[in-house]
Design a protein around this motif. Structure first.
Motif, PDB file in Angstrom:
ATOM      1  N   GLU A  22       0.856  -1.203   0.000  1.00  0.00           N
ATOM      2  CA  GLU A  22       0.000   0.000   0.000  1.00  0.00           C
ATOM      3  C   GLU A  22       0.881   1.238   0.000  1.00  0.00           C
ATOM      4  OE1 GLU A  22      -1.925   3.514   1.351  1.00  0.00           O
ATOM      5  OE2 GLU A  22      -0.417   2.451   2.547  1.00  0.00           O
ATOM      6  N   PHE A  23       0.555   2.188  -0.861  1.00  0.00           N
ATOM      7  CA  PHE A  23       1.239   3.477  -0.875  1.00  0.00           C
ATOM      8  C   PHE A  23       0.241   4.549  -1.290  1.00  0.00           C
ATOM      9  CE2 PHE A  23       3.541   6.918  -2.999  1.00  0.00           C
ATOM     10  CZ  PHE A  23       4.423   7.281  -1.990  1.00  0.00           C
ATOM     11  N   ALA A  24      -0.029   5.485  -0.380  1.00  0.00           N
ATOM     12  CA  ALA A  24      -0.920   6.618  -0.653  1.00  0.00           C
ATOM     13  C   ALA A  24      -2.269   6.174  -1.190  1.00  0.00           C
ATOM     14  CB  ALA A  24      -0.249   7.593  -1.631  1.00  0.00           C
ATOM     15  N   GLY A  25      -2.757   5.048  -0.675  1.00  0.00           N
ATOM     16  CA  GLY A  25      -4.058   4.551  -1.100  1.00  0.00           C
ATOM     17  C   GLY A  25      -4.031   3.704  -2.348  1.00  0.00           C
ATOM     18  N   TRP A  26      -2.839   3.390  -2.852  1.00  0.00           N
ATOM     19  CA  TRP A  26      -2.674   2.609  -4.070  1.00  0.00           C
ATOM     20  C   TRP A  26      -1.958   1.297  -3.748  1.00  0.00           C
ATOM     21  CZ3 TRP A  26      -4.018   4.306  -9.120  1.00  0.00           C
ATOM     22  CH2 TRP A  26      -4.516   5.618  -9.175  1.00  0.00           C
ATOM     23  N   GLU A  27      -2.229   0.265  -4.533  1.00  0.00           N
ATOM     24  CA  GLU A  27      -1.505  -0.997  -4.447  1.00  0.00           C
ATOM     25  C   GLU A  27      -0.396  -0.939  -5.494  1.00  0.00           C
ATOM     26  OE1 GLU A  27      -2.478  -5.797  -4.191  1.00  0.00           O
ATOM     27  OE2 GLU A  27      -4.086  -4.353  -4.638  1.00  0.00           O
ATOM     28  N   MET A  28       0.838  -0.791  -5.011  1.00  0.00           N
ATOM     29  CA  MET A  28       1.962  -0.495  -5.893  1.00  0.00           C
ATOM     30  C   MET A  28       3.096  -1.498  -5.711  1.00  0.00           C
ATOM     31  SD  MET A  28       1.115   2.233  -7.612  1.00  0.00           S
ATOM     32  CE  MET A  28       2.705   2.762  -8.275  1.00  0.00           C
ATOM     33  N   PRO A  29       3.906  -1.707  -6.754  1.00  0.00           N
ATOM     34  CA  PRO A  29       5.065  -2.602  -6.627  1.00  0.00           C
ATOM     35  C   PRO A  29       6.186  -1.940  -5.828  1.00  0.00           C
ATOM     36  CG  PRO A  29       5.021  -1.618  -8.815  1.00  0.00           C
ATOM     37  CD  PRO A  29       3.764  -1.177  -8.125  1.00  0.00           C
ATOM     38  N   VAL A  30       6.662  -2.592  -4.771  1.00  0.00           N
ATOM     39  CA  VAL A  30       7.797  -2.063  -4.026  1.00  0.00           C
ATOM     40  C   VAL A  30       9.099  -2.610  -4.600  1.00  0.00           C
ATOM     41  CG1 VAL A  30       7.798  -3.864  -2.228  1.00  0.00           C
ATOM     42  CG2 VAL A  30       8.701  -1.578  -1.736  1.00  0.00           C
ATOM     43  N   GLN A  31       9.059  -3.830  -5.173  1.00  0.00           N
ATOM     44  CA  GLN A  31      10.226  -4.386  -5.849  1.00  0.00           C
ATOM     45  C   GLN A  31       9.780  -5.561  -6.705  1.00  0.00           C
ATOM     46  OE1 GLN A  31      12.047  -5.575  -1.963  1.00  0.00           O
ATOM     47  NE2 GLN A  31      12.597  -7.438  -3.089  1.00  0.00           N
ATOM     48  N   TYR A  32      10.589  -5.872  -7.718  1.00  0.00           N
ATOM     49  CA  TYR A  32      10.348  -7.020  -8.593  1.00  0.00           C
ATOM     50  C   TYR A  32      11.376  -8.114  -8.303  1.00  0.00           C
ATOM     51  CZ  TYR A  32       7.576  -3.591 -11.178  1.00  0.00           C
ATOM     52  OH  TYR A  32       6.667  -2.632 -11.519  1.00  0.00           O
ATOM     53  N   THR A  33      12.644  -7.729  -8.221  1.00  0.00           N
ATOM     54  CA  THR A  33      13.713  -8.676  -7.919  1.00  0.00           C
ATOM     55  C   THR A  33      14.289  -8.316  -6.552  1.00  0.00           C
ATOM     56  OG1 THR A  33      15.215  -7.287  -9.223  1.00  0.00           O
ATOM     57  CG2 THR A  33      14.253  -9.213 -10.308  1.00  0.00           C
ATOM     58  N   SER A  34      15.132  -7.308  -6.516  1.00  0.00           N
ATOM     59  CA  SER A  34      15.641  -6.777  -5.248  1.00  0.00           C
ATOM     60  C   SER A  34      15.834  -5.277  -5.395  1.00  0.00           C
ATOM     61  CB  SER A  34      16.961  -7.441  -4.863  1.00  0.00           C
ATOM     62  OG  SER A  34      18.031  -6.927  -5.635  1.00  0.00           O
ATOM     63  N   ILE A  35      15.698  -4.566  -4.283  1.00  0.00           N
ATOM     64  CA  ILE A  35      15.882  -3.116  -4.309  1.00  0.00           C
ATOM     65  C   ILE A  35      17.302  -2.780  -4.767  1.00  0.00           C
ATOM     66  CG2 ILE A  35      16.033  -1.061  -2.847  1.00  0.00           C
ATOM     67  CD1 ILE A  35      13.685  -2.225  -1.214  1.00  0.00           C
ATOM     68  N   LEU A  36      18.276  -3.534  -4.320  1.00  0.00           N
ATOM     69  CA  LEU A  36      19.672  -3.271  -4.693  1.00  0.00           C
ATOM     70  C   LEU A  36      19.879  -3.427  -6.194  1.00  0.00           C
ATOM     71  CD1 LEU A  36      22.572  -2.678  -3.837  1.00  0.00           C
ATOM     72  CD2 LEU A  36      22.881  -5.120  -3.410  1.00  0.00           C
ATOM     73  N   LEU A 221      17.727  -3.057 -19.096  1.00  0.00           N
ATOM     74  CA  LEU A 221      16.607  -2.362 -18.469  1.00  0.00           C
ATOM     75  C   LEU A 221      15.850  -3.299 -17.534  1.00  0.00           C
ATOM     76  CD1 LEU A 221      14.590   0.097 -18.335  1.00  0.00           C
ATOM     77  CD2 LEU A 221      13.396  -0.980 -20.262  1.00  0.00           C
ATOM     78  N   LEU A 222      15.518  -2.809 -16.335  1.00  0.00           N
ATOM     79  CA  LEU A 222      14.717  -3.565 -15.384  1.00  0.00           C
ATOM     80  C   LEU A 222      13.492  -2.761 -14.968  1.00  0.00           C
ATOM     81  CD1 LEU A 222      17.301  -5.016 -12.813  1.00  0.00           C
ATOM     82  CD2 LEU A 222      16.255  -6.188 -14.763  1.00  0.00           C
ATOM     83  N   PRO A 223      12.373  -3.431 -14.692  1.00  0.00           N
ATOM     84  CA  PRO A 223      11.277  -2.734 -14.023  1.00  0.00           C
ATOM     85  C   PRO A 223      11.693  -2.436 -12.589  1.00  0.00           C
ATOM     86  CG  PRO A 223      10.782  -5.075 -14.176  1.00  0.00           C
ATOM     87  CD  PRO A 223      12.069  -4.854 -14.929  1.00  0.00           C
ATOM     88  N   VAL A 224      11.317  -1.275 -12.081  1.00  0.00           N
ATOM     89  CA  VAL A 224      11.790  -0.822 -10.771  1.00  0.00           C
ATOM     90  C   VAL A 224      10.598  -0.413  -9.913  1.00  0.00           C
ATOM     91  CG1 VAL A 224      13.304   0.788  -9.551  1.00  0.00           C
ATOM     92  CG2 VAL A 224      13.925  -0.006 -11.839  1.00  0.00           C
ATOM     93  N   GLY A 225      10.633  -0.797  -8.644  1.00  0.00           N
ATOM     94  CA  GLY A 225       9.547  -0.495  -7.723  1.00  0.00           C
ATOM     95  C   GLY A 225       9.833   0.697  -6.834  1.00  0.00           C
ATOM     96  N   LEU A 226       8.918   0.916  -5.889  1.00  0.00           N
ATOM     97  CA  LEU A 226       9.004   2.079  -5.011  1.00  0.00           C
ATOM     98  C   LEU A 226      10.202   2.016  -4.068  1.00  0.00           C
ATOM     99  CD1 LEU A 226       5.265   2.553  -3.981  1.00  0.00           C
ATOM    100  CD2 LEU A 226       6.553   3.841  -5.695  1.00  0.00           C
ATOM    101  N   GLY A 227      10.686   0.804  -3.763  1.00  0.00           N
ATOM    102  CA  GLY A 227      11.820   0.684  -2.857  1.00  0.00           C
ATOM    103  C   GLY A 227      13.060   1.359  -3.406  1.00  0.00           C
ATOM    104  N   ALA A 228      13.428   1.019  -4.627  1.00  0.00           N
ATOM    105  CA  ALA A 228      14.593   1.648  -5.246  1.00  0.00           C
ATOM    106  C   ALA A 228      14.316   3.095  -5.616  1.00  0.00           C
ATOM    107  CB  ALA A 228      15.024   0.862  -6.484  1.00  0.00           C
ATOM    108  N   ARG A 229      13.077   3.411  -5.934  1.00  0.00           N
ATOM    109  CA  ARG A 229      12.740   4.815  -6.203  1.00  0.00           C
ATOM    110  C   ARG A 229      13.083   5.674  -4.992  1.00  0.00           C
ATOM    111  NH1 ARG A 229       9.633   7.956  -9.714  1.00  0.00           N
ATOM    112  NH2 ARG A 229       8.251   9.521  -8.791  1.00  0.00           N
ATOM    113  N   ASP A 230      12.838   5.144  -3.794  1.00  0.00           N
ATOM    114  CA  ASP A 230      13.113   5.905  -2.584  1.00  0.00           C
ATOM    115  C   ASP A 230      14.608   6.030  -2.330  1.00  0.00           C
ATOM    116  OD1 ASP A 230      11.987   7.345  -0.329  1.00  0.00           O
ATOM    117  OD2 ASP A 230      12.785   5.737   0.916  1.00  0.00           O
ATOM    118  N   THR A 231      15.389   4.960  -2.502  1.00  0.00           N
ATOM    119  CA  THR A 231      16.827   5.076  -2.275  1.00  0.00           C
ATOM    120  C   THR A 231      17.485   5.958  -3.333  1.00  0.00           C
ATOM    121  OG1 THR A 231      17.201   2.971  -3.449  1.00  0.00           O
ATOM    122  CG2 THR A 231      17.016   2.879  -1.047  1.00  0.00           C
TER     123      THR A 231
END
Length: 363
Positions: A22-36, A221-231
């Protein structure tokens, strides 16, 4: 996670095995593989983000320019068609309603890209203060937004776009087609890396997403989630609303004075900010690095001389630097680079030091 909103790419995230949060009322990807791995892809090659949860508020008509100038701290009068500027919506007290990017799409047409958590709040604020001859339209639900970021992003996008993205300057945009679908392509982003944000019809977002992933596969190219977006944004020392910015924090405290139009500025909050600039701020946002083990999480106490002097607003291990970094507010006397601080982590004080920001990238 019933009751949460989903972007047009939700089923694609599930098919890719994303971990959804959950993020801001949305169901969002935080990661696909690993944040690193996703973080490093953006810094070294390219990453693709679904940011369709962001909002788009459009102003059109004879009063659009005056309304935008009244609402946003940055200079709007000199904004040309095809240009983007970062600015802030402020209360009359100088506190930040939201931080936004302003796009001029026509002689009497602008749109603000706003934070997902603030769409309704921002809409009320803009509606309350816009001129009567400015039409306001919330186009968030009909818009898909993808962010293609990283050093290989121009090459990848260029293979699908009808105009060469390498010819587009920073904070400029063009309207054309990507993978055969109409899109507004802006050379902007929230990672500290070169890259592009692509606005398209919500129904086209999946096709553009698929085409970009296919075109970029050979470039890593990789799909990227909110976890890496934040770092990534933390390494670039970019503020996150609700952490570095809120209704009680001013642009001057947050170190965003360069986005305030002091010359001709008659925006909401301008007088309050002028008074604060003359009097001096009571606190300043600083970047710091931990010199001991641990992670400085948001909300942890910042200490100096044994006394609490502020709070961490954002903190995480930096994949690029290999050390823990953070942002937080301290009194101005403790803001100079090199100042020693402590972060209280599990009742232990871990040494830290104020450092220049951004942590990675342009300084």
């Amino acid at each position: 996670m019933s009751g949460l909103r989903r972007t047009p790419l939700y089923e694609r995230h599930r098919a890719l095995g994303a971990r959804l949060v959950e993020f801001a009322g949305w169901e969002m990807p935080v990661q696909y593989t690993s944040i690193l791995a996703e973080h490093r892809a953006v810094r070294e090659r390219a990453g693709l983000f679904d940011v369709s949860h962001m909002g788009q508020l459009h102003l059109r008509g004879p009063g659009a320019a005056a309304s935008a100038a009244r609402l946003v701290t940055c200079q709007v009068a000199s904004l040309r068609v095809g240009q983007v500027r970062y600015g802030l919506l402020c209360h009359e007290t100088g506190g930040v309603v939201d931080d936004v990017t302003v796009h001029r799409t026509g002689e009497d047409a602008y749109f603000l890209c706003v934070n997902a958590s603030n769409v309704e709040k921002d809409h009320r604020h803009v509606a309350r203060h816009a001129a009567a001859d400015a039409e306001l339209r919330d186009r968030s639900d009909e818009t898909g937004l993808l962010a293609l970021q990283g050093p290989a992003s121009a090459e990848i996008l260029g293979s699908l776009a009808d105009a060469d993205p390498r010819a587009l300057g920073r904070f400029r945009f063009t309207e054309g087609r990507v993978a055969g679908h109409p899109a507004l392509v802006a050379r902007t982003g929230y990672t500290g890396a070169d890259g592009f944000e692509l606005y398209c019809a919500a129904g086209d977002a999946g096709f553009v997403w698929d085409a970009l992933l296919e075109a970029g596969a050979g470039a890593g190219l990789l799909p990227v989630g909110l976890g890496a977006r934040d770092t990534l944004r933390l390494e670039a020392a970019l503020p996150l609303y609700g952490h570095e910015l809120d209704d009680d924090t001013t642009p001057l405290e947050a170190g965003l004075e360069r986005f305030v139009d002091w010359g001709g500025g008659h925006f909401l909050g301008a007088e309050a900010l002028r008074r604060q600039r003359a009097a001096g701020v009571a606190r300043r946002l600083v970047g710091f690095e931990l010199e001991g083990r641990g992670v400085a999480r948001a909300g942890y106490a910042l200490v100096h001389g044994g006394s609490e002097v502020g709070r961490v607003t954002s903190g995480a291990p930096s994949p690029t630097l290999g050390k823990s970094i953070g942002l937080g507010y301290v009194p101005p006397a403790l803001a100079p680079v090199g100042t020693e601080l402590g972060v209280r982590i599990r009742d232990q004080e871990v040494r830290a030091r104020v450092v220049p920001t951004p942590f990675v990238g342009r300084r």
